[in-house]
Design an enzyme around this catalytic site. Structure first.
Site, PDB file in Angstrom:
ATOM      1  CG  ASP A  16     -66.627  28.856 -16.186  1.00 57.29           C
ATOM      2  OD1 ASP A  16     -67.074  27.710 -15.999  1.00 57.29           O
ATOM      3  OD2 ASP A  16     -65.646  29.303 -15.562  1.00 57.29           O
ATOM      4  CG  HIS A  17     -65.611  24.687 -17.598  1.00 58.17           C
ATOM      5  ND1 HIS A  17     -65.425  25.684 -16.684  1.00 58.17           N
ATOM      6  CD2 HIS A  17     -64.443  24.003 -17.642  1.00 58.17           C
ATOM      7  CE1 HIS A  17     -64.192  25.613 -16.198  1.00 58.17           C
ATOM      8  NE2 HIS A  17     -63.576  24.589 -16.775  1.00 58.17           N
ATOM      9  NE  ARG A  30     -61.404  17.142 -16.821  1.00 59.63           N
ATOM     10  CZ  ARG A  30     -60.924  17.360 -18.044  1.00 59.63           C
ATOM     11  NH1 ARG A  30     -60.785  16.377 -18.892  1.00 59.63           N
ATOM     12  NH2 ARG A  30     -60.606  18.584 -18.430  1.00 59.63           N
ATOM     13  CG  ASP A  86     -61.092  24.968 -13.018  1.00 57.35           C
ATOM     14  OD1 ASP A  86     -61.884  24.610 -13.905  1.00 57.35           O
ATOM     15  OD2 ASP A  86     -59.922  25.337 -13.260  1.00 57.35           O
ATOM     16  CB  SER A  89     -58.628  18.868 -15.457  1.00 57.19           C
ATOM     17  OG  SER A  89     -59.769  18.353 -14.846  1.00 57.19           O
ATOM     18  NE  ARG A 105     -54.237  21.884 -17.284  1.00 53.34           N
ATOM     19  CZ  ARG A 105     -55.056  21.836 -16.231  1.00 53.34           C
ATOM     20  NH1 ARG A 105     -56.353  21.659 -16.407  1.00 53.34           N
ATOM     21  NH2 ARG A 105     -54.555  21.923 -15.025  1.00 53.34           N
TER      22      ARG A 105
HETATM   23  C1  MIC Z   1     -59.374  22.393 -17.393  1.00 50.58           C
HETATM   24  O1  MIC Z   1     -58.809  23.456 -17.640  1.00 50.58           O
HETATM   25  O2  MIC Z   1     -58.878  21.287 -17.648  1.00 50.58           O
HETATM   26  C2  MIC Z   1     -60.734  22.446 -16.711  1.00 50.58           C
HETATM   27  C3  MIC Z   1     -61.734  21.993 -17.682  1.00 50.58           C
HETATM   28  O3  MIC Z   1     -61.019  23.758 -16.335  1.00 50.58           O
HETATM   29  C4  MIC Z   1     -60.672  21.547 -15.482  1.00 50.58           C
HETATM   30  C5  MIC Z   1     -61.952  21.365 -14.791  1.00 50.58           C
HETATM   31  C6  MIC Z   1     -62.867  20.380 -15.437  1.00 50.58           C
HETATM   32  O4  MIC Z   1     -62.438  19.373 -15.979  1.00 50.58           O
HETATM   33  O5  MIC Z   1     -64.078  20.610 -15.355  1.00 50.58           O
HETATM   34  C7  MIC Z   1     -59.649  21.984 -14.428  1.00 50.58           C
HETATM   35  O6  MIC Z   1     -58.768  22.731 -14.725  1.00 50.58           O
HETATM   36  O7  MIC Z   1     -59.720  21.521 -13.295  1.00 50.58           O
HETATM   37 FE1  SF4 Z   2     -61.754  27.178 -18.523  1.00 46.31          FE
HETATM   38 FE2  SF4 Z   2     -59.974  25.453 -17.560  1.00 46.31          FE
HETATM   39 FE3  SF4 Z   2     -59.577  26.667 -19.904  1.00 46.31          FE
HETATM   40 FE4  SF4 Z   2     -59.448  28.059 -17.702  1.00 46.31          FE
HETATM   41  S1  SF4 Z   2     -58.097  26.384 -18.280  1.00 46.31           S
HETATM   42  S2  SF4 Z   2     -60.478  28.667 -19.570  1.00 46.31           S
HETATM   43  S3  SF4 Z   2     -60.991  27.106 -16.435  1.00 46.31           S
HETATM   44  S4  SF4 Z   2     -61.185  25.208 -19.415  1.00 46.31           S
END
Ligand code: MIC
Ligand code: SF4
Length: 657
Positions: A64-65, A549, A119, A547, A379
């Protein structure tokens, strides 16, 4: 003794330790979820552990990312994820089927179960009464292999909801209100649990918006009870059997109680550039904007999207505004396509984006320089949109759509006066459209041996950490301030496609601090590594927020970083550092932070001994000529992982492999 809902679920899943706030505990994990951006390393690590099939009740791998597919890297990842899932006993949700958290809530979430996801917004599942926790990919790989998840037994903050939301006021405003009270700092080791009469008025997707963005508080998770509303949702998803009622005891012992009267809330925004920089819309209304994006795992449920469509009916988006809409799942997209609401959005001038994370992770729709963008996401860290110096406001879909029509930040409650528009209150459907044809089941265990795994050349098995030295000689590669997020450490957006290739992705570590014409953080780290000098990062408060990550630990590790010294380190990031054998140290006296400078040579003479069993360690700043104490807040297991050289080696050793 009366119990909170959190403790009831923890008790049922406890496999190690004692349920006492602050103590380390291990819990059994029923379900896991991974997504593509963290999933490739999670699966590579899972493979390295040598367990053939997952041991959970259910594991799902989502794509999905990163679906942009510029160059072959992305599609290589997708094919690897699809084939490794099939082989390892994992369900695979194909690109286009939707955002992991929303699809998981719709199709798999189960009250009372534990869910571990790679995540940070995994707590979305708390909307359906699960104990859903975000973690690094390595921790999820261990859980997929049947290992417990280790965490600090939490304090529980009770949030009592009373009253009922007014027209045009949304559940997003509830979590924005809570962020204004608790902020993004200082909530590590807590769970937020909702209770009270007001809960009954909120649907499951509304609750999920609240638990989703609860991640921004820095808490372990957030949870709602499972009640009649939950049952209705599960019945409409054709999953009646997954329902069970779950409530906290009446006199449950909360560590703190916050009351929020839903009737008193007003539309709010998180202003640039932090999710806790909250202002009421009434105070910021009138600011011109050029972009609105509706979607993300926070706000793209059926009801959110139907409300948007109804508001746009027979209206047009302001000509100076681009409106992007990403519907959160194929279920929602297909339902709106069939009932005509999608046509309404298109007619109003919206640009429809495929179901996925899209602009939320900087995949397109980066705003123009110096312009305001309004987003229904969770975010707005600086630069996350893909534009340096961005001005991103986080709002409800109600505020977003009203503003898109008016061309300026607009209090949606004014829609009545301005255009005679009553609030389109959306009824939850009695039956959702159920079509799981984009979720692939794994191959049966007896055929798994023959299942082929496709590994494109851009998928590189990550390097393992080297054992910790007895004493450490290092240099401060970077001194940064407060609230450094994992987006600062390891940017996503345009670099997301390198997630499966650590040497390549590492080039962008702390990219936001790199200066043109000067050696990058990566250049300097690798040069020191060659000389056998350890890299050290010095940070302020809330280091590593955001995140989950693990690349924010894995890539610095590859560049030779062995120690992070900060005023405070956030939960998931701290665990990731330990998993990749970087020692997290907190300043014994925060004032010492001011005395250290970029490039200072530091020595930690007794690092290994301190990691073994001490709570503090002496650090000498040889350049500035002073010594100071660092705190080591580590559980015995954390110490064992660091001493083993990281979680992978630790797990292998434990399993005798
Ligand atoms: C985000 O919202 O920052 C992400 C991208 O979903 C991350 C995961 C990632 O960096 O792959 C998260 O929320 O953990
Ligand atoms: Fe995707 Fe993270 Fe954004 Fe949710 S917050 S839509 S999981 S990138």
């Amino acid at each position: 003794m009366a119990q909170t809902l959190t403790y009831k679920i923890l008790q049922k899943h406890l496999v190690e330790g004692e349920l006492k706030a602050g103590e380390p505990i291990g819990i059994r994990i029923d379900q896991t979820l991974t997504q593509d951006a963290t999933g490739t390393t999670a699966f590579l690590l899972f493979e390295s552990m040598g367990t053939a099939r997952v041991q959970t009740d259910l594991s799902v791998s989502y794509v999905d990312h990163n679906m942009s597919q510029f160059g072959p890297e992305n599609h290589n990842d997708h094919l690897y994820l699809k084939t490794i899932a099939a082989k390892s006993g994992v369900y695979h949700s194909r690109p286009g089927n939707g955002i992991c958290h929303q699809v998981h809530l719709e199709r798999f979430g189960k009250p009372g179960a534990t869910l571990l996801g790679s995540d940070s917004h995994t707590p979305t599942g708390g909307g359906i009464g699960m104990l859903a926790i975000g973690a690094g990919g390595m921790d999820v790989a261990v859980a997929m292999g049947g290992g417990p998840f280790f965490m600090t037994c939490p304090k529980v903050i009770g949030v009592e909801l009373t009253g009922k939301l007014d027209d045009w006021v949304a559940s997003k405003d509830v979590i924005l209100k809570l962020l204004s009270i608790l902020t993004t700092k200082g909530n590590v080791g807590c769970v937020v649990e909702y209770f009270g009469k007001g809960v009954e008025t909120l649907t499951v997707p509304q609750r999920a918006t609240i638990t989703n963005m609860g991640a921004e508080l820095g808490v372990t998770t957030s949870i709602f009870p499972s009640d009649a509303m939950t049952e209705k949702f599960l019945i409409a998803q054709g999953r009646d059997d997954d329902y069970q009622p779950l409530l906290a005891d009446l006199d449950a012992p909360y560590d703190r109680v916050i009351e929020i009267n839903l009737s008193e809330l007003e539309p709010m925004a998180a202003c640039p550039s932090s999710p806790d920089n909250i202002a009421p819309i009434s105070e910021i209304a009138g600011r011109k904007l050029n972009q609105v994006v509706i979607g993300s795992c926070t706000n793209s449920s059926y009801a959110d999207m139907m409300m948007v469509a109804e508001t746009l009916k027979e209206r047009k988006v302001d000509p100076m505004v681009e409106l992007g809409i990403a519907l959160g799942s194929k279920q929602v997209l297909q339902m709106l396509a069939e009932n005509g609401a999608l046509a309404t959005m298109i007619a109003a001038g919206a640009r429809i984006i495929e179901s996925g994370c899209g602009p939320c992770i900087g995949q397109g729709f980066s705003p123009a320089d110096g312009t305001v963008t309004l987003r229904t996401f969770n975010r707005n860290f600086p630069g996350r949109t893909g534009t340096k110096g961005d001005q991103a406001y986080l709002v409800s879909p109600e505020t977003a759509v009203a503003s898109a029509i008016m061309g300026e930040i607009t209090d949606p409650r004014d829609m009545k006066n301005m255009m005679g528009l009553g609030y389109p209150r959306i009824k939850m459907p009695r039956e959702f459209l159920i079509d799981d044809s984009m979720i692939d089941a794994p191959v049966p265990a007896d055929q798994a041996g023959r299942a082929e795994v496709l590994r494109g050349p851009t998928i590189v098995v990550p390097e393992s950490p080297k054992p910790l030295p007895k004493s450490l000689n290092g240099k401060v590669l970077l001194k940064c301030g407060d609230k450094i997020t994992t987006d600062h450490i390891m940017p996503a957006g345009a670099f997301l496609k390198y997630r499966s290739n650590v040497p390549q992705y590492s080039k962008y570590v702390f990219n936001c601090f790199n200066k043109e014409g000067k050696p990058t953080f990566a250049d300097r780290g690798l040069a020191l590594k060659k000389q056998g000098i350890a890299g050290i990062v010095v940070g302020g408060d809330s280091y590593g927020q955001g995140s989950s990550r693990e690349h924010a630990a894995l890539c610095p590790m590859y560049l030779g970083v062995r120690v992070v010294i900060a005023k405070a380190i956030e939960r998931i990031h701290k665990a990731n550092l330990i998993n990749f054998c970087i020692v997290p140290i907190e300043f014994g006296n925060p004032a010492d932070y001011d005395k250290i400078n970029h490039d200072d040579a530091l020595e930690i003479p007794d690092l290994l001994d301190a990691v073994k069993d001490k709570d503090s360690v002496t650090i000498l700043d040889k350049t500035a000529g002073f010594g100071f104490a660092g705190k080591l807040s580590l559980s015995q297991r954390d110490r064992d992982i660091l001493l083993a050289g990281g979680l992978l080696t630790y797990t292998r050793k434990k399993a005798g492999k």
